[in-house]
Design an enzyme around this catalytic site. Structure first.
Site, PDB file in Angstrom:
ATOM      1  N   HIS A  47      -6.813  -5.452 -10.638  1.00  0.00           N
ATOM      2  CA  HIS A  47      -5.468  -5.392 -10.085  1.00  0.00           C
ATOM      3  C   HIS A  47      -5.555  -5.749  -8.605  1.00  0.00           C
ATOM      4  O   HIS A  47      -6.580  -5.529  -7.948  1.00  0.00           O
ATOM      5  CB  HIS A  47      -4.888  -3.982 -10.211  1.00  0.00           C
ATOM      6  CG  HIS A  47      -4.535  -3.600 -11.608  1.00  0.00           C
ATOM      7  ND1 HIS A  47      -3.588  -2.640 -11.896  1.00  0.00           N
ATOM      8  CD2 HIS A  47      -5.013  -4.020 -12.803  1.00  0.00           C
ATOM      9  CE1 HIS A  47      -3.482  -2.495 -13.195  1.00  0.00           C
ATOM     10  NE2 HIS A  47      -4.344  -3.325 -13.774  1.00  0.00           N
ATOM     11  N   GLU A  49      -4.390  -4.323  -5.978  1.00  0.00           N
ATOM     12  CA  GLU A  49      -4.714  -3.192  -5.106  1.00  0.00           C
ATOM     13  C   GLU A  49      -6.211  -2.882  -5.116  1.00  0.00           C
ATOM     14  O   GLU A  49      -6.819  -2.675  -4.059  1.00  0.00           O
ATOM     15  CB  GLU A  49      -3.959  -1.927  -5.535  1.00  0.00           C
ATOM     16  CG  GLU A  49      -2.461  -2.051  -5.526  1.00  0.00           C
ATOM     17  CD  GLU A  49      -1.887  -2.418  -6.891  1.00  0.00           C
ATOM     18  OE1 GLU A  49      -2.339  -3.415  -7.510  1.00  0.00           O
ATOM     19  OE2 GLU A  49      -0.957  -1.720  -7.350  1.00  0.00           O
ATOM     20  N   CYS A  99       0.016   1.454 -10.204  1.00  0.00           N
ATOM     21  CA  CYS A  99      -0.153   2.181 -11.464  1.00  0.00           C
ATOM     22  C   CYS A  99      -1.066   3.385 -11.219  1.00  0.00           C
ATOM     23  O   CYS A  99      -1.544   3.602 -10.106  1.00  0.00           O
ATOM     24  CB  CYS A  99      -0.756   1.257 -12.522  1.00  0.00           C
ATOM     25  SG  CYS A  99      -2.480   0.800 -12.174  1.00  0.00           S
ATOM     26  N   CYS A 102      -4.597   2.387  -9.839  1.00  0.00           N
ATOM     27  CA  CYS A 102      -4.549   1.962  -8.441  1.00  0.00           C
ATOM     28  C   CYS A 102      -4.200   3.129  -7.526  1.00  0.00           C
ATOM     29  O   CYS A 102      -4.738   3.249  -6.421  1.00  0.00           O
ATOM     30  CB  CYS A 102      -3.565   0.816  -8.276  1.00  0.00           C
ATOM     31  SG  CYS A 102      -4.105  -0.660  -9.171  1.00  0.00           S
TER      32      CYS A 102
END
Length: 166
Positions: A47, A49, A99, A102
């Site tokens: 992801h 992040e 999410c 993260c």
């Protein structure tokens, strides 16, 4: 946030969802930037992040350490120190609400602030569905600034998932 939006534009080139992230040092300089790379790398943890946090920590570790310091300090107080993995004093700007994975990484990295664009009512863990980053049971709770350029952030996602709407 505009830097994160620009980074998000790169993700669809590899079939990835357009999410971008930037980590800023306490003085506002860019430590790292990333976009989603799950499809590009075949890594479910890639992801934006997570990648930005990893790159920011690597950037801190690459800084020269003063000769008087033979190893990293046990804890940070204030701004990140040379060679330190803790992102104390740093800000993460991301186009979509983080999410749970993260959000956990944000807490563990000791980021001081999370700024995000579009809320994620299906998986958001910074206030929408869950609020992991501000959970009082955790030892670190970053400040959360929600809704920065939300329309631009949401438009990237809409264009990706519903291209015929544009």
């Amino acid at each position: 946030m505009r830097l994160a939006l620009a980074e998000a534009e790169h993700a669809p080139l590899t079939g990835d969802v357009p999410v971008g992230a930037v980590v800023l040092a306490p003085d506002g300089t860019v430590l790292a930037r990333a976009h989603n790379e799950r499809e590009a790398t075949g890594d479910p943890t890639a992801h934006a992040e997570i990648l930005a946090i990893r790159r920011a920590a690597a950037a801190l570790r690459a800084l020269p350490r003063p000769a008087s310091e033979s190893r990293p300090p046990a804890r940070s107080a204030g701004a990140p120190r040379d060679g330190e993995w803790r992102l104390t004093g740093c800000t993460l700007a991301v186009t979509l609400e983080p999410c749970t994975m993260c959000a956990g990484a944000i807490v563990l990295a000791r980021l001081d602030r999370v700024v995000y664009g579009a809320p994620d009512p299906k998986a958001g863990a910074a206030g929408s569905l869950w609020d992991l980053v501000r959970d009082r049971r955790l030892n670190h709770r970053p400040e959360v600034v929600a809704g920065v350029l939300p329309t631009s952030s949401a438009a990237l996602l809409t264009r990706f998932f519903r291209p015929n709407d544009f």
